[in-house]
Motif scaffolding. Structure first.
Motif, short mmCIF file in Angstrom:
data_model
loop_
_atom_site.label_atom_id
_atom_site.label_comp_id
_atom_site.label_asym_id
_atom_site.label_seq_id
_atom_site.Cartn_x
_atom_site.Cartn_y
_atom_site.Cartn_z
N THR B 371 0.84 -1.19 0.00
CA THR B 371 0.00 0.00 0.00
C THR B 371 0.88 1.24 0.00
O THR B 371 1.72 1.39 0.89
N PRO B 372 0.74 2.14 -0.99
CA PRO B 372 1.55 3.35 -0.99
C PRO B 372 1.14 4.25 0.19
O PRO B 372 -0.05 4.45 0.42
N VAL B 373 2.13 4.74 0.92
CA VAL B 373 1.84 5.63 2.05
C VAL B 373 2.67 6.90 1.93
O VAL B 373 3.57 6.98 1.09
N GLU B 374 2.37 7.88 2.78
CA GLU B 374 3.05 9.17 2.67
C GLU B 374 4.54 9.08 3.01
O GLU B 374 5.34 9.82 2.47
N GLN B 375 4.89 8.20 3.94
CA GLN B 375 6.32 7.98 4.17
C GLN B 375 6.86 7.20 3.00
O GLN B 375 6.35 6.14 2.69
N CYS B 376 7.90 7.74 2.38
CA CYS B 376 8.46 7.03 1.23
C CYS B 376 9.14 5.76 1.74
O CYS B 376 10.07 5.84 2.54
N ILE B 377 8.68 4.63 1.26
CA ILE B 377 9.28 3.39 1.77
C ILE B 377 10.60 3.07 1.08
O ILE B 377 11.20 2.04 1.33
N ASP B 378 11.06 3.98 0.20
CA ASP B 378 12.40 3.76 -0.34
C ASP B 378 13.43 4.46 0.53
O ASP B 378 14.61 4.51 0.20
N GLY B 379 12.96 5.05 1.63
CA GLY B 379 13.89 5.64 2.57
C GLY B 379 14.09 7.14 2.41
O GLY B 379 14.80 7.75 3.21
N ARG B 380 13.49 7.75 1.38
CA ARG B 380 13.66 9.19 1.21
C ARG B 380 12.93 9.93 2.34
O ARG B 380 11.83 9.55 2.72
N THR B 381 13.55 10.98 2.87
CA THR B 381 12.89 11.73 3.94
C THR B 381 12.64 13.18 3.56
O THR B 381 12.01 13.92 4.30
N ASP B 382 13.17 13.60 2.38
CA ASP B 382 13.03 15.01 2.00
C ASP B 382 11.76 15.29 1.20
O ASP B 382 11.46 16.42 0.88
N VAL B 383 11.02 14.26 0.86
CA VAL B 383 9.78 14.48 0.12
C VAL B 383 8.65 13.65 0.74
O VAL B 383 8.89 12.73 1.51
N THR B 384 7.43 14.06 0.41
CA THR B 384 6.28 13.27 0.82
C THR B 384 5.87 12.42 -0.37
O THR B 384 5.82 12.90 -1.49
N CYS B 385 5.60 11.17 -0.12
CA CYS B 385 5.15 10.33 -1.22
C CYS B 385 3.63 10.36 -1.32
O CYS B 385 2.94 10.83 -0.42
N THR B 386 3.13 9.87 -2.43
CA THR B 386 1.69 9.89 -2.65
C THR B 386 1.07 8.66 -2.01
O THR B 386 1.63 7.58 -2.05
N ASN B 387 -0.11 8.85 -1.41
CA ASN B 387 -0.77 7.73 -0.75
C ASN B 387 -1.77 7.05 -1.68
O ASN B 387 -2.02 7.51 -2.79
N TYR B 388 -2.36 5.98 -1.18
CA TYR B 388 -3.21 5.17 -2.06
C TYR B 388 -4.44 5.92 -2.55
O TYR B 388 -4.94 5.67 -3.64
N GLN B 389 -4.92 6.86 -1.71
CA GLN B 389 -6.09 7.62 -2.14
C GLN B 389 -5.76 8.46 -3.38
O GLN B 389 -6.56 8.57 -4.30
N GLU B 390 -4.57 9.04 -3.37
CA GLU B 390 -4.15 9.82 -4.54
C GLU B 390 -3.99 8.92 -5.76
O GLU B 390 -4.29 9.32 -6.88
N TRP B 391 -3.52 7.71 -5.52
CA TRP B 391 -3.39 6.75 -6.62
C TRP B 391 -4.77 6.43 -7.19
O TRP B 391 -4.94 6.31 -8.41
N THR B 392 -5.74 6.27 -6.29
CA THR B 392 -7.09 5.94 -6.73
C THR B 392 -7.66 7.03 -7.62
O THR B 392 -8.27 6.77 -8.66
N LYS B 393 -7.46 8.29 -7.19
CA LYS B 393 -7.96 9.41 -7.99
C LYS B 393 -7.24 9.46 -9.34
O LYS B 393 -7.85 9.69 -10.37
N ALA B 394 -5.93 9.24 -9.28
CA ALA B 394 -5.14 9.26 -10.52
C ALA B 394 -5.64 8.17 -11.47
O ALA B 394 -5.69 8.38 -12.69
N TRP B 395 -6.03 7.04 -10.93
CA TRP B 395 -6.47 5.93 -11.76
C TRP B 395 -7.75 6.27 -12.53
O TRP B 395 -7.91 5.92 -13.69
N THR B 396 -8.68 6.99 -11.84
CA THR B 396 -9.90 7.44 -12.52
C THR B 396 -9.54 8.35 -13.70
O THR B 396 -10.14 8.28 -14.76
N GLU B 397 -8.53 9.21 -13.48
CA GLU B 397 -8.13 10.14 -14.54
C GLU B 397 -7.50 9.39 -15.72
O GLU B 397 -7.68 9.77 -16.87
N VAL B 398 -6.76 8.34 -15.40
CA VAL B 398 -6.11 7.57 -16.47
C VAL B 398 -7.16 7.04 -17.43
O VAL B 398 -7.01 7.11 -18.65
N LYS B 399 -8.24 6.52 -16.87
CA LYS B 399 -9.27 5.92 -17.72
C LYS B 399 -10.18 6.96 -18.35
O LYS B 399 -10.92 6.64 -19.27
N GLY B 400 -10.13 8.18 -17.86
CA GLY B 400 -10.80 9.34 -18.49
C GLY B 400 -12.29 9.27 -18.62
O GLY B 400 -12.91 8.27 -18.54
#
Lengths: 261, 400
Positions: B371-400
């Motif tokens: 599950t994508p979360v705001e803490q970047c699980i690749d260890g980056r601390t200088d940015v906020t990562c996108t969470n699953y809700q943002e992914w969900t919204k993005a997915w609706t846009e992909v399908k247009g």
């Protein structure tokens, strides 16, 4: 009666209230509260607008297709066919209603398949079937809801006295002119009554779109994919078809067609 | 190169830092407070008398009593042995499973990694007392303590198996075996209009994975840790893909019919789809492309509100035994979690060979659904990562 009101209106009200809630971005749990964010989202993000417009367009296309097919069929059944043929056709129209919804949708899925029956029919003509997509979706939905249009139109045709057709012919009108000037005005309420079914059912459908729609996204599929992840957003988007159908019913009522139901 | 061992640790550290919730005392921890709080729930202490039934939400093919296929039956013997009646509900997608578990009507779920974190953080599943699951000890190396089912040193899941989202192709339509995901992404694909993609927001990770290989300048190091820019790039790629996709699938049987008939000529899928298609005589093959793939690793998780915990524990141990675990894995087409499920018969050995069950090298190229979360699980601390809700919204846009 009161119970019916509570059940019907109550669930709609609950849906509407949920649309103002939000979800926890991580656990996707619903948090009660008040926010206009969901409505802002569906009104400003182009993807939602396109989806809403596309769905309304598909519903209108399905309605038009059903109406076009119901007119000659109703005329033939009510005025030309022998009583026996009429019974056969009546059964033929209503028979698909007895089959399971999924069975019907899946058979259309097979029909539109690459190398499927439709391709097999069209290949000798040098044509290809449309494959999965909006066209396949319109055809499938038209098939699903056709009885709801055909039955009221046929019933209305039966009610038109034969002597009106005779009078029209005596006055020198050809067949088509008679249909256009005499029958259609009398059939208008029946068409509107049927269109309420075909239009609102198409607007809410999401399974057919998943089976034959290919990449087509409609209101129903957006709601279906959000219902688990973001119920408030799904609720907000679900108000769109409600508003459209209410507007449609309002127009239908003004035309007086609802007295026919 | 992926740090299979390091990554979960790093992610765990980041998560646990966030979980302590005191940003000021943790040096250089991410400033974004995500509000992730893992409810402190007790694990069971003993397995008592069975309650007579157990309700399970599972992927199709995980809980079989012979009704679908007479050869697939590991429920009847369990019922006879324990007296626990098994009631199965098939979940179609991870999102649906999460929702079903929230109703509190089910005791167990076979959760994939993209569902497990949500269930844990939502307080829907309880930690597992692994001592009560004797078969837990034989789990293959790569499935121990993964980030998607272990938090704060507590285990929340009993591994079932894992698999990759492979590239399937119809051998009649595709002349040469592909070795790359490129034909499923690029605009000038020879299979335009006949590409099949997975219909879920988690599929964004597949786009990110392809970008890792083709656009290193984006700096994506983990397909489940995308900042705003990286997500935008993935969405851009998905929108481009939308033009060559013939169909999005979310139902395995639908996928079987598309890929067998050639309606879809290639696309992402599961080995089980390939197996089913081949069983029906479909000309379908699969490969793990050179860019690697996304994948999933499933675990049994027990509901925090379970009314039948004893039967649930008995089921988890039963399903993790070498024999049953081998049956489940072979029926579904995935690598079993229990290393002993790879021994004992030629069939077991061959199955594990073809699914690379103990081949950690193979799975280095497979990024398990998380599950994508705001803490970047690749260890980056200088940015906020996108969470699953943002992914969900993005997915609706992909399908247009």
């Amino acid at each position: 009666m009161a119970w019916l009101g509570v059940l019907y209106i109550g669930s709609l009200v609950l849906l509407f209230i949920t649309a103002f809630w939000s979800t926890d971005p991580f656990t996707s749990k619903v948090i009660p509260g008040f926010t206009l964010e969901n409505f802002r989202e569906i009104l400003t993000v182009p993807a939602y607008q396109q989806t809403a417009l596309r769905t309304v367009g598909i519903a209108l296309a399905v309605t038009a297709l059903c109406a076009l097919l119901a007119l000659p069929l109703g005329l033939y059944m009510a005025k030309i066919a022998s009583p026996r043929m009429r019974a056969v056709l009546a059964i033929g129209i209503t028979l698909p209603l007895w089959a399971g919804y999924l069975v019907k949708v899946f058979s259309w899925r097979i029909t539109f398949m690459t190398g499927g029956p439709l391709d097999w029919l069209l290949t000798p003509l040098g044509l290809n079937g449309p494959g999965y997509g909006t066209a396949a979706l319109v055809v499938t939905l038209s098939y699903l809801w056709f009885p709801y249009m055909a039955v009221p139109v046929y019933a209305a045709f039966r009610q038109i006295p034969d002597n009106l057709f005779d009078a029209s012919a005596d006055l020198g009108a050809k067949g088509w002119t008679t249909v256009r000037t005499v029958a259609l005005p009398l059939l208008k309420p029946a068409f509107i009554a049927g269109s309420i079914f075909t239009f609102s059912l198409s607007l809410g459908d999401y399974i057919a779109a998943q089976f034959v729609g290919g990449t087509t996204q409609v209101i129903g599929t957006v709601i279906a994919s959000n219902i688990n992840l973001n119920p408030p957003l799904a609720a907000a988007f679900a108000t769109v078809p409600v508003v459209v159908v209410v507007a449609y019913l309002f127009l239908a009522r003004k035309s007086g067609a609802l007295q026919q139901l | 190169m992926k740090f299979t061992k390091v990554l979960p640790l790093a992610a765990l550290t980041t998560l646990s830092l966030a979980l302590t919730g005191c940003g000021e005392s943790t040096p250089a921890s991410s400033s974004a407070s995500s509000g992730i709080q893992v409810p402190d729930l007790p694990a069971a202490t003993e397995v008592g008398e069975g309650e007579g039934q157990v309700n399970i939400v599972a992927w199709a093919g995980f809980v079989e009593d012979g009704s679908t296929n007479p050869d697939a039956d590991w429920v009847s013997a369990f019922e006879k042995e324990t007296g626990c009646q098994v009631n199965r509900k098939v979940g179609a997608t991870s999102d649906e499973m999460v929702q079903l578990m929230r109703t509190g009507e089910y005791d167990l779920v076979s959760a994939s990694g993209d569902a497990s974190l949500r269930l844990i953080a939502g307080g829907d599943v309880a930690p597992i007392n692994t001592e009560l699951v004797p078969n837990f000890g034989n789990v293959v190396e790569g499935l121990k303590g993964q980030v998607y089912d272990t938090l704060n040193g507590k285990s929340y899941g009993v591994p079932i198996g894992r698999g990759a989202n492979v590239l399937m192709y119809n051998t009649e339509e595709v002349a040469e075996a592909p070795d790359s995901w490129a034909p499923t992404w690029e605009e000038d694909s020879a299979y335009k209009g006949a590409v099949m993609a997975y219909d879920s927001p988690i599929y964004i990770a597949d786009a990110a994975l392809y970008l890792m290989a083709t656009q290193p300048e984006l700096g994506i190091t983990n397909p489940y840790a995308l900042d705003q820019e990286q997500l935008a790039a993935a969405v851009e790629l998905l929108k481009q893909q939308n033009g060559i996709v013939g169909e999005y699938w979310n139902d395995a049987l639908k996928a079987v019919s598309s890929i067998s008939s050639g309606t879809a000529q290639m696309g992402t899928g599961w080995q089980v789809i390939v197996n089913l298609a081949q069983a029906d005589g479909g000309k379908v093959e699969s490969v793990l492309p050179k860019e690697g793939a996304t994948g999933w690793s499933d675990t049994w998780m027990i509901s925090a509100k379970s009314k039948n915990p004893n039967c649930a524990y008995q089921w988890m141990d039963w399903a993790s035994s070498p024999e049953v675990n081998a049956k489940i894995a072979q029926n579904f087409g995935m690598a079993p979690a229990n290393s002993l499920a790879c021994e004992g018969s030629t069939k077991n050995e061959e199955h594990c060979e073809s699914f690379h069950a103990t081949d950690e090298e193979y799975y280095k190229n497979v990024w398990m659904w998380t599950t994508p979360v705001e803490q970047c699980i690749d260890g980056r601390t200088d940015v906020t990562c996108t969470n699953y809700q943002e992914w969900t919204k993005a997915w609706t846009e992909v399908k247009g």
